[in-house]
Design an enzyme around this catalytic site. Structure first.
Site, PDB file in Angstrom:
ATOM      1  N   ARG A  23     -83.716  29.206  57.239  1.00 10.36           N
ATOM      2  CA  ARG A  23     -82.879  27.877  57.817  1.00 10.36           C
ATOM      3  C   ARG A  23     -82.257  27.757  56.845  1.00 10.36           C
ATOM      4  NH1 ARG A  23     -86.711  24.187  59.817  1.00 10.36           N
ATOM      5  NH2 ARG A  23     -85.475  22.294  60.388  1.00 10.36           N
ATOM      6  N   ARG A  27     -79.286  21.130  55.955  1.00 12.21           N
ATOM      7  CA  ARG A  27     -78.390  19.693  55.852  1.00 12.21           C
ATOM      8  C   ARG A  27     -78.640  19.874  54.088  1.00 12.21           C
ATOM      9  NH1 ARG A  27     -83.678  16.934  58.529  1.00 12.21           N
ATOM     10  NH2 ARG A  27     -84.168  18.800  57.205  1.00 12.21           N
ATOM     11  N   ARG A  36     -72.118  17.652  61.209  1.00 16.69           N
ATOM     12  CA  ARG A  36     -73.323  16.738  61.128  1.00 16.69           C
ATOM     13  C   ARG A  36     -72.989  15.371  61.505  1.00 16.69           C
ATOM     14  NH1 ARG A  36     -77.179  14.679  62.973  1.00 16.69           N
ATOM     15  NH2 ARG A  36     -79.311  14.379  62.021  1.00 16.69           N
ATOM     16  N   ASP A  72     -82.352  26.381  67.460  1.00 14.57           N
ATOM     17  CA  ASP A  72     -83.437  25.441  67.497  1.00 14.57           C
ATOM     18  C   ASP A  72     -84.797  26.233  68.552  1.00 14.57           C
ATOM     19  OD1 ASP A  72     -85.018  23.078  65.160  1.00 14.57           O
ATOM     20  OD2 ASP A  72     -86.206  23.094  66.926  1.00 14.57           O
ATOM     21  N   TYR A 147     -96.352  21.345  70.154  1.00 15.58           N
ATOM     22  CA  TYR A 147     -94.860  20.250  70.373  1.00 15.58           C
ATOM     23  C   TYR A 147     -94.834  20.044  71.408  1.00 15.58           C
ATOM     24  CZ  TYR A 147     -93.333  21.628  65.423  1.00 15.58           C
ATOM     25  OH  TYR A 147     -91.993  21.651  63.895  1.00 15.58           O
TER      26      TYR A 147
HETATM   27  O1  CP3 Z   1     -80.229  28.204  59.748  1.00 11.56           O
HETATM   28  C1  CP3 Z   1     -81.291  28.685  60.140  1.00 11.56           C
HETATM   29  O2  CP3 Z   1     -82.641  28.807  59.845  1.00 11.56           O
HETATM   30  C2  CP3 Z   1     -81.478  29.182  61.894  1.00 11.56           C
HETATM   31  C3  CP3 Z   1     -81.382  26.934  62.345  1.00 11.56           C
HETATM   32  C4  CP3 Z   1     -82.823  26.505  62.784  1.00 11.56           C
HETATM   33  C5  CP3 Z   1     -82.504  25.476  63.186  1.00 11.56           C
HETATM   34  N1  CP3 Z   1     -84.452  25.217  63.425  1.00 11.56           N
HETATM   35  C6  CP3 Z   1     -82.036  24.291  62.302  1.00 11.56           C
HETATM   36  C7  CP3 Z   1     -82.224  23.197  62.463  1.00 11.56           C
HETATM   37  C8  CP3 Z   1     -83.920  27.561  62.870  1.00 11.56           C
HETATM   38  C9  CP3 Z   1     -84.098  28.774  62.938  1.00 11.56           C
HETATM   39  C10 CP3 Z   1     -84.999  26.606  63.369  1.00 11.56           C
HETATM   40  C11 CP3 Z   1     -86.327  26.774  63.462  1.00 11.56           C
HETATM   41  C12 CP3 Z   1     -87.175  25.640  63.375  1.00 11.56           C
HETATM   42  N2  CP3 Z   1     -87.154  24.483  64.125  1.00 11.56           N
HETATM   43  C13 CP3 Z   1     -88.401  26.134  63.057  1.00 11.56           C
HETATM   44  C14 CP3 Z   1     -89.159  27.174  62.860  1.00 11.56           C
HETATM   45  C15 CP3 Z   1     -89.107  27.432  61.672  1.00 11.56           C
HETATM   46  C16 CP3 Z   1     -89.710  26.534  60.229  1.00 11.56           C
HETATM   47  O3  CP3 Z   1     -88.960  25.610  59.669  1.00 11.56           O
HETATM   48  O4  CP3 Z   1     -91.300  26.985  60.369  1.00 11.56           O
HETATM   49  C17 CP3 Z   1     -88.947  24.650  64.170  1.00 11.56           C
HETATM   50  C18 CP3 Z   1     -90.462  24.577  63.370  1.00 11.56           C
HETATM   51  C19 CP3 Z   1     -88.180  23.504  64.162  1.00 11.56           C
HETATM   52  C20 CP3 Z   1     -88.336  22.577  64.739  1.00 11.56           C
HETATM   53  C21 CP3 Z   1     -87.978  21.475  64.298  1.00 11.56           C
HETATM   54  N3  CP3 Z   1     -86.435  21.236  63.768  1.00 11.56           N
HETATM   55  C22 CP3 Z   1     -88.609  20.349  62.396  1.00 11.56           C
HETATM   56  C23 CP3 Z   1     -89.529  20.138  63.096  1.00 11.56           C
HETATM   57  C24 CP3 Z   1     -86.997  19.857  62.657  1.00 11.56           C
HETATM   58  C25 CP3 Z   1     -87.299  18.705  61.845  1.00 11.56           C
HETATM   59  C26 CP3 Z   1     -87.689  18.326  60.947  1.00 11.56           C
HETATM   60  C27 CP3 Z   1     -86.840  19.177  60.012  1.00 11.56           C
HETATM   61  O5  CP3 Z   1     -87.111  19.985  59.068  1.00 11.56           O
HETATM   62  O6  CP3 Z   1     -85.429  18.698  59.904  1.00 11.56           O
HETATM   63  C28 CP3 Z   1     -86.148  20.516  62.922  1.00 11.56           C
HETATM   64  C29 CP3 Z   1     -84.559  19.917  63.235  1.00 11.56           C
HETATM   65  C30 CP3 Z   1     -83.765  20.836  62.897  1.00 11.56           C
HETATM   66  N4  CP3 Z   1     -83.322  22.493  62.988  1.00 11.56           N
HETATM   67  C31 CP3 Z   1     -82.527  21.008  61.529  1.00 11.56           C
HETATM   68  C32 CP3 Z   1     -81.951  21.701  61.839  1.00 11.56           C
HETATM   69  C33 CP3 Z   1     -80.708  22.380  60.595  1.00 11.56           C
HETATM   70  C34 CP3 Z   1     -82.625  19.492  60.643  1.00 11.56           C
HETATM   71  C35 CP3 Z   1     -81.713  18.372  61.714  1.00 11.56           C
HETATM   72  C36 CP3 Z   1     -80.618  17.817  60.751  1.00 11.56           C
HETATM   73  O7  CP3 Z   1     -79.365  17.825  61.093  1.00 11.56           O
HETATM   74  O8  CP3 Z   1     -80.954  16.727  61.584  1.00 11.56           O
END
Ligand code: CP3
Length: 339
Positions: A23, A27, A36, A72, A147
Site C-alpha cells: 500500500r 493516503r 484524490r 484494488d 467481500y
Molecule cells: O500501493 C499499493 O499497494 C497499490 C494499491 C492497492 C490498493 N489496495 C489501493 C487502495 C493495493 C495493492 C490494494 C489491495 C487491497 N485492497 C487489499 C489487500 C491488501 C491489504 O491491505 O490487506 C484489500 C483487502 C483491499 C480492499 C480495500 N480497498 C479496502 C478494505 C479499502 C478501504 C480501507 C482502506 O484502507 O481505506 C480499500 C481502499 C483503498 N485501496 C485505498 C487505496 C489507496 C484507499 C482509498 C482512498 O483513497 O480513499
C-alpha cells in the site's frame, strides 16, 4: 533498470536488500491526497494516467526498489458483475451479496482486456516510465470471496464461515469462479508487462490449517500453477498466516509474504528454500529514528540466511504514517544491508 527486487525474488545474490511497502501508494502521501481530491477512489482506479501518477509517487519520493500497480483487489469483483461502491470511512460495499447459487450464476468470468482494459493500459504506460520492476496483483480467492459474501469488510466473517460449513458446494463454486477470473486477469497483467505478480490473502488467517487446506489453498495453487509459464516471480501473502506457513510454502509461490507476528528468522527456517518478503510491523515506522534504524538492522541480520529477502512491512502502510518515517526506513534498509 534496477532489477535488485527481481533478483531477490529468484534467490540470487544482491548488492543490498531491496525494499517496497505494501500500500505504498496511498493516503499517507500528500501528493496522493492531492490527486484524490479531484476524483473518487473508483474513478482514480479507472483513469490510467492518474494511476500512473500515483504509482510513481512512492518510487520517486521515497526510493522504493519496486512499484506496485495502483488499483484494488475488488476491481476484479466489480468486473465479474458485483456492483462496487467505496464510502468515505466505511471502506468497500457490495449491495448485492453472493449467498446462493442464483446470485453466483449472475457473476461472469470476464475477459480481462475487455472488462479491465484500464488496468492493462496502466501497466503498459507504467512500463515506459519505470526504472524499477512493476508488480501486478490480485486478491486471493478466499479474501475476495469474503467481500462478496459479507458485502464488504468484516470482523467475524459469520456469513463466510456459515457458507463454508453449511453449504460447502456453493462455497467451492464461488471460489472456482473467482479462481478462473483471477487466472485470466493476472495472465492479462503479465501480457501487458507486469514483472512480478502478488496474491493478497488478507483475511485467510481466520482459517484453521485444515480448513485452509480444504477451502483456500487449492485455489491459490491452481492460480499460481497457471501463471508459472509466464516465468514471472510469484508472491503469495497470507496475512496473519504464521500458523499456515508450511502450507503456504506449497502454494507454488517463489516468494512467501510474512506479516510481523513471527520472528523472520523462524519463518525463513519454516518456508524452506523460498524467498521471503516482509516483515516489519507497519506501526514500527512511528519509532524515533535511531530505534527504527536499530530495529531494521536486527531484522536484516535475522534474515541473512534467507534464500532471497525483499524488505517490506508486515501489512499495508497505515494512512497516518508520516512519509518522512517511511523514507528513514527505505534509507536504513539500503545502507544497513549494503554488501
Ligand atoms: O500501493 C499499493 O499497494 C497499490 C494499491 C492497492 C490498493 N489496495 C489501493 C487502495 C493495493 C495493492 C490494494 C489491495 C487491497 N485492497 C487489499 C489487500 C491488501 C491489504 O491491505 O490487506 C484489500 C483487502 C483491499 C480492499 C480495500 N480497498 C479496502 C478494505 C479499502 C478501504 C480501507 C482502506 O484502507 O481505506 C480499500 C481502499 C483503498 N485501496 C485505498 C487505496 C489507496 C484507499 C482509498 C482512498 O483513497 O480513499
Amino acid at each position: 533498470m534496477n532489477d535488485t527486487f527481481l533478483k531477490a525474488c529468484r534467490g540470487e545474490k544482491t548488492a543490498y536488500t531491496p525494499i517496497w511497502m505494501m500500500r505504498q501508494a496511498g493516503r499517507y502521501l500528500p501528493e496522493y491526497q492531492k490527486v484524490r481530491g479531484k476524483v473518487s477512489f473508483l474513478e482514480l482506479c479507472k483513469t490510467p494516467d492518474l494511476c500512473v501518477e500515483v504509482t510513481l509517487q512512492p518510487v520517486d519520493l521515497l526510493g522504493m526498489d519496486a512499484a506496485i500497480l495502483f488499483s484494488d483487489i475488488l476491481i476484479l469483483m466489480e468486473a465479474m458483475g458485483a456492483p462496487l461502491e467505496f464510502h468515505e470511512g466505511r471502506g468497500p460495499i457490495f449491495h448485492t451479496t453472493i449467498r446462493d447459487q442464483a446470485a453466483l450464476d449472475c457473476l461472469t468470468v470476464p475477459d480481462a482486456d475487455e472488462k479491465t482494459g484500464f488496468v492493462m493500459e496502466t501497466i503498459r504506460l507504467l512500463r515506459r516510465e519505470l526504472q524499477v520492476p512493476l508488480i501486478g496483483f490480485a486478491g486471493a480467492p478466499f479474501t475476495c470471496a469474503t467481500y462478496l459474501i459479507e458485502g464488504g469488510s468484516s470482523k467475524v466473517f459469520w456469513e463466510t464461515k456459515k457458507m463454508m460449513y453449511r453449504e460447502p458446494e456453493l462455497f467451492h463454486n464461488l471460489m472456482a469462479k473467482i479462481t478462473d477470473s483471477t487466472i485470466l486477469y493476472l495472465q492479462a497483467q503479465a501480457r501487458a508487462g507486469a514483472q512480478a505478480l502478488q496474491l493478497f490473502d488478507s483475511w485467510v488467517g481466520i482459517l484453521a490449517p485444515d480448513d485452509f487446506t480444504q477451502f483456500a489453498l487449492p485455489y491459490v495453487q491452481k492460480i499460481l500453477a497457471a501463471l508459472k509459464p509466464s516465468g514471472l516471480p510469484l508472491i503469495y501473502f497470507a496475512n496473519n498466516g504464521s500458523t499456515l506457513l508450511e502450507l503456504s510454502a506449497t502454494s507454488g509461490a517463489d516468494v512467501i509474504g510474512l506479516d510481523w507476528r513471527m520472528p523472520i528468522g523462524e519463518a525463513i527456517k519454516r518456508v524452506g528454500k523460498k524467498a521471503v518478503q516482509g516483515n516489519l510491523d507497519p506501526f514500527a515506522l512511528l519509532l524515533p529514528k535511531d530505534q527504527l534504524r536499530a530495529k531494521i538492522g536486527r531484522l536484516l541480520e535475522d534474515a541473512k540466511d534467507a534464500h532471497g529477502h525483499i524488505f517490506n512491512l508486515g501489512h499495508g502502510i497505515h494512512q497516518f504514517t508520516p512519509p518522512e518515517q517511511a523514507k528513514i526506513a527505505v534509507d536504513a534498509v539500503h545502507e544497513l544491508s549494503c554488501r
